[in-house]
Design an enzyme around this catalytic site. Structure first.
Site, PDB file in Angstrom:
ATOM      1  N   CYS A 113       0.903  -1.183   0.122  1.00 39.40           N
ATOM      2  CA  CYS A 113      -0.172  -0.031  -0.026  1.00 39.40           C
ATOM      3  C   CYS A 113       0.797   1.261   0.043  1.00 39.40           C
ATOM      4  CB  CYS A 113      -0.939  -0.085   1.107  1.00 39.40           C
ATOM      5  SG  CYS A 113      -2.024  -1.474   0.929  1.00 39.40           S
ATOM      6  N   HIS A 123      -3.500   7.221   1.959  1.00 43.50           N
ATOM      7  CA  HIS A 123      -3.864   5.959   1.505  1.00 43.50           C
ATOM      8  C   HIS A 123      -4.962   5.305   2.371  1.00 43.50           C
ATOM      9  CE1 HIS A 123      -3.734   1.698   0.634  1.00 43.50           C
ATOM     10  NE2 HIS A 123      -3.736   1.186   1.604  1.00 43.50           N
ATOM     11  N   ASN A 139     -10.085  -0.170  -0.830  1.00 41.25           N
ATOM     12  CA  ASN A 139      -8.550  -0.043  -0.942  1.00 41.25           C
ATOM     13  C   ASN A 139      -7.888  -0.755  -2.015  1.00 41.25           C
ATOM     14  OD1 ASN A 139      -6.010  -0.409  -0.287  1.00 41.25           O
ATOM     15  ND2 ASN A 139      -6.196  -1.315   1.765  1.00 41.25           N
TER      16      ASN A 139
HETATM   17  O1  UT7 Z   1      -3.973  -1.178   3.701  1.00 44.42           O
HETATM   18  C1  UT7 Z   1      -2.786  -1.840   4.261  1.00 44.42           C
HETATM   19  C2  UT7 Z   1      -2.829  -1.852   5.478  1.00 44.42           C
HETATM   20  N1  UT7 Z   1      -4.139  -2.423   6.272  1.00 44.42           N
HETATM   21  C3  UT7 Z   1      -4.817  -1.518   7.015  1.00 44.42           C
HETATM   22  O2  UT7 Z   1      -4.386  -0.479   7.474  1.00 44.42           O
HETATM   23  C4  UT7 Z   1      -6.046  -2.194   7.577  1.00 44.42           C
HETATM   24  C5  UT7 Z   1      -5.723  -2.299   8.953  1.00 44.42           C
HETATM   25  N2  UT7 Z   1      -7.197  -2.820   9.619  1.00 44.42           N
HETATM   26  C6  UT7 Z   1      -8.605  -2.420   9.678  1.00 44.42           C
HETATM   27  O3  UT7 Z   1      -8.954  -1.730   8.886  1.00 44.42           O
HETATM   28  C7  UT7 Z   1      -9.407  -3.316  10.457  1.00 44.42           C
HETATM   29  O4  UT7 Z   1      -8.848  -3.901  11.412  1.00 44.42           O
HETATM   30  C8  UT7 Z   1     -10.435  -4.091   9.870  1.00 44.42           C
HETATM   31  C9  UT7 Z   1     -11.176  -3.323   8.883  1.00 44.42           C
HETATM   32  C10 UT7 Z   1      -9.639  -5.178   8.825  1.00 44.42           C
HETATM   33  C11 UT7 Z   1     -11.123  -4.962  10.665  1.00 44.42           C
HETATM   34  O5  UT7 Z   1     -11.921  -4.063  11.763  1.00 44.42           O
HETATM   35  P1  UT7 Z   1     -11.731  -4.066  13.113  1.00 44.42           P
HETATM   36  O6  UT7 Z   1     -12.725  -2.939  13.826  1.00 44.42           O
HETATM   37  O7  UT7 Z   1     -10.500  -4.102  13.730  1.00 44.42           O
HETATM   38  O8  UT7 Z   1     -12.577  -5.570  13.533  1.00 44.42           O
HETATM   39  P2  UT7 Z   1     -12.059  -6.709  14.400  1.00 44.42           P
HETATM   40  O9  UT7 Z   1     -11.066  -7.548  13.542  1.00 44.42           O
HETATM   41  O10 UT7 Z   1     -11.578  -6.270  15.771  1.00 44.42           O
HETATM   42  O11 UT7 Z   1     -13.341  -7.738  14.567  1.00 44.42           O
HETATM   43  C12 UT7 Z   1     -14.547  -6.876  15.223  1.00 44.42           C
HETATM   44  C13 UT7 Z   1     -15.543  -8.086  15.228  1.00 44.42           C
HETATM   45  C14 UT7 Z   1     -15.307  -9.521  15.387  1.00 44.42           C
HETATM   46  O12 UT7 Z   1     -16.100 -10.072  15.907  1.00 44.42           O
HETATM   47  P3  UT7 Z   1     -16.109 -10.324  17.566  1.00 44.42           P
HETATM   48  O13 UT7 Z   1     -14.703 -11.094  17.826  1.00 44.42           O
HETATM   49  O14 UT7 Z   1     -16.200  -9.245  18.241  1.00 44.42           O
HETATM   50  O15 UT7 Z   1     -17.383 -11.296  17.847  1.00 44.42           O
HETATM   51  C15 UT7 Z   1     -15.016 -10.042  13.820  1.00 44.42           C
HETATM   52  O16 UT7 Z   1     -15.128 -11.317  14.025  1.00 44.42           O
HETATM   53  O17 UT7 Z   1     -16.115  -8.033  13.759  1.00 44.42           O
HETATM   54  C16 UT7 Z   1     -16.325  -9.273  13.469  1.00 44.42           C
HETATM   55  N3  UT7 Z   1     -15.933  -9.076  11.950  1.00 44.42           N
HETATM   56  C17 UT7 Z   1     -16.984  -8.829  11.191  1.00 44.42           C
HETATM   57  N4  UT7 Z   1     -18.334  -8.621  11.266  1.00 44.42           N
HETATM   58  C18 UT7 Z   1     -19.097  -8.373  10.016  1.00 44.42           C
HETATM   59  C19 UT7 Z   1     -14.621  -8.999  11.002  1.00 44.42           C
HETATM   60  N5  UT7 Z   1     -14.997  -8.965   9.718  1.00 44.42           N
HETATM   61  C20 UT7 Z   1     -16.294  -8.715   9.802  1.00 44.42           C
HETATM   62  C21 UT7 Z   1     -16.999  -8.331   8.745  1.00 44.42           C
HETATM   63  N6  UT7 Z   1     -18.514  -8.264   9.095  1.00 44.42           N
HETATM   64  N7  UT7 Z   1     -16.816  -8.356   7.513  1.00 44.42           N
END
Ligand code: UT7
Length: 331
Positions: free
Chosen positions: A116, A256, A286
Site C-alpha cells: 500500500c 492511503h 482499498n
Molecule cells: O492497507 C494496508 C494496511 N491495512 C490496514 O491498514 C488495515 C487495518 N485494519 C483494519 O482496517 C481493521 O482492523 C479491519 C477493517 C480489517 C477490521 O476492523 P476491526 O474494527 O479491527 O474489527 P476486528 O477485526 O476487531 O473484528 C471485530 C468483530 C469481530 O467479532 P467479535 O470477535 O467481536 O465477535 C469479527 O469477527 O467484527 C467481526 N468481523 C466482521 N463482522 C461483520 C470481522 N469482519 C467482519 C465483517 N462483517 N466483514
C-alpha cells in the site's frame, strides 16, 4: 546551478465498471452494510471482470488518458515504475508489459513492490531520476487487481479491497515545486501480519498451498490497524515539521485508503480539517498502490499550482511514509 525538482505534470486513472456493493457482499459472506460502513468507511468497490484481464489492462487506459492530456506520445516516456503487488505474472515486470501495450518503445522499467506504500515509494524513486538529470519523462503507475488475490469466503479481507489504477507523469522543473521531500520506512518484522504466504520461493505453489488458500491475502487486521494509525500519522507529522508546515499551509492530505478511521486519525494528528482530505475509499475501497494516484486523478480539477500536498501511506511489509509535494499546474 538551479536545483531540478520532479513535478507531476499529468494524471490518469482507470477503475473497472463492475461495482461490488456491500449489499452484494452480504450475499457472499456473513457481513452487513452497517458493519462495513462503520468499521471501514467503504460502501462499494470496483472489480475487474473478464477472462484474460490483468493489472496492466487497467494501466493502459490510465496512461493513455495521461498521455492525451499532456499531448505527448508513449515513445517519449523514458522510464516506467510500476508499483503493484498484483503483477500480471511473477516475471517479466508489468512495467515491461505495459510499455509493450502502450508502445513506449524507448522506455526501460521495473516493478516496485511496497504494497500500500507502493505509490509513495515509486514517486520518490521516480523523482530521483528526474532530479539527477538522468531522465526527463518518468511514468509512475500505481495499481492493483486486488480481486485476483482475495478470498471471497474470508469476510475479514474481502470487504476491504477493490481494483483500480492511477498514473502520474514526472518532468523536471527549476521552480520550487513538485516532489520536495519524503520520509519512507520499512520494517520486515511485520511480514507475518499482512502477506500472501505462498507462491514465492519460500513456499512455492503446490496442491497443499492451494488447498490451504495460501495464495490469498492474509491480514491480522486489528494488529495492522494499530501500526497503521500510529505510523501513518507520525510520518505525516514528521514531514510537516521537517518542512515547517502548519495545518493552514497544507492544501490537501492524500492518505492511503485502508480504513476511514486511519485516515481520520492521520488528519487529526496533522490538525487538517476533513474538507482538505481526499477520500475515495467509500466508492473504490482499498486499491492498494492505486489509492493515492486515483485520488489525485479524481481531484485534479480542484488542484491549483502552488498547493502544498501531503501524501501518506502505510502497508504490508511493513512499509510506510509521507511525501511533501507542491502541485505544479492549474487546469
Ligand atoms: O492497507 C494496508 C494496511 N491495512 C490496514 O491498514 C488495515 C487495518 N485494519 C483494519 O482496517 C481493521 O482492523 C479491519 C477493517 C480489517 C477490521 O476492523 P476491526 O474494527 O479491527 O474489527 P476486528 O477485526 O476487531 O473484528 C471485530 C468483530 C469481530 O467479532 P467479535 O470477535 O467481536 O465477535 C469479527 O469477527 O467484527 C467481526 N468481523 C466482521 N463482522 C461483520 C470481522 N469482519 C467482519 C465483517 N462483517 N466483514
Amino acid at each position: 546551478m538551479q536545483k531540478i525538482h520532479a513535478a507531476i505534470t499529468a494524471v490518469g486513472g482507470y477503475t473497472p465498471d463492475y461495482i461490488l456493493t456491500n449489499h452484494e457482499l452480504e450475499t457472499m459472506v456473513d457481513t452487513n452494510d452497517e458493519w462495513i460502513t462503520t468499521r471501514t468507511g467503504i460502501k462499494e468497490r470496483r472489480i475487474l471482470k473478464g477472462e484474460g484481464l490483468a493489472t496492466s489492462d487497467m494501466a493502459v487506459p490510465a496512461v493513455n488518458e495521461l498521455l492525451k492530456k499532456r499531448g505527448i506520445s508513449a515513445e517519449e516516456i523514458e522510464l516506467i515504475i510500476f508499483c503493484t503487488v498484483t503483477p500480471d505474472m511473477p516475471f517479466p515486470a508489468t512495467a515491461n508489459i505495459l510499455a509493450d501495450k502502450i508502445g513506449a518503445k524507448n522506455a526501460w522499467g521495473f516493478d516496485l513492490s511496497a504494497a500500500c506504500s507502493g505509490f509513495i515509494f515509486g514517486l520518490t524513486t521516480g523523482a530521483q531520476f528526474i532530479e539527477s538529470g538522468k531522465h526527463k519523462k518518468v511514468l509512475v503507475v500505481g495499481g492493483d487487481k486486488m480481486s485476483s488475490i482475495i478470498n471471497y469466503e474470508d469476510r475479514t479481507t474481502c470487504i476491504i479491497f477493490g481494483d483500480g489504477c492511477g498514473a502520474v507523469l514526472l518532468e523536471p522543473t527549476t521552480e520550487n515545486e513538485g516532489v520536495l521531500d519524503s520520509v519512507l520506512y520499512s520494517d520486515g518484522s511485520g511480514r507475518d501480519l499482512l502477506n500472501i504466504r505462498a507462491g514465492g520461493s519460500l513456499r512455492p505453489a503446490s496442491h497443499e498451498t492451494v488447498d490451504a488458500k495460501e495464495h490469498f491475502t492474509y491480514q491480522e487486521g486489528k494488529t495492522v490497524f494499530k501500526f497503521a494509525v500510529t505510523n501513518m500519522a507520525d510520518a505525516a507529522a514528521e514531514i510537516m515539521e521537517r518542512n515547517n508546515l502548519t495545518a493552514d499551509d497544507v492544501a490537501w492530505l492524500v492518505p492511503h485508503q485502508a480504513n476511514k478511521r486511519i485516515i481520520d486519525a492521520t488528519a487529526n494528528r496533522m490538525g487538517v480539517s476533513s474538507d482538505k482530505v481526499m477520500i475515495n475509499i467509500d466508492h473504490f475501497g482499498n486499491t492498494t498502490a492505486g489509492t493515492i494516484p486515483l485520488c489525485l486523478w479524481e481531484w485534479e480539477n480542484r488542484l491549483k499550482k502552488g498547493d502544498n500536498i501531503i501524501l501518506a501511506a502505510f502497508g504490508g511489509g511493513f512499509t510506510w511514509g509521507a511525501v511533501y509535494l507542491k502541485w505544479a499546474y492549474t487546469l
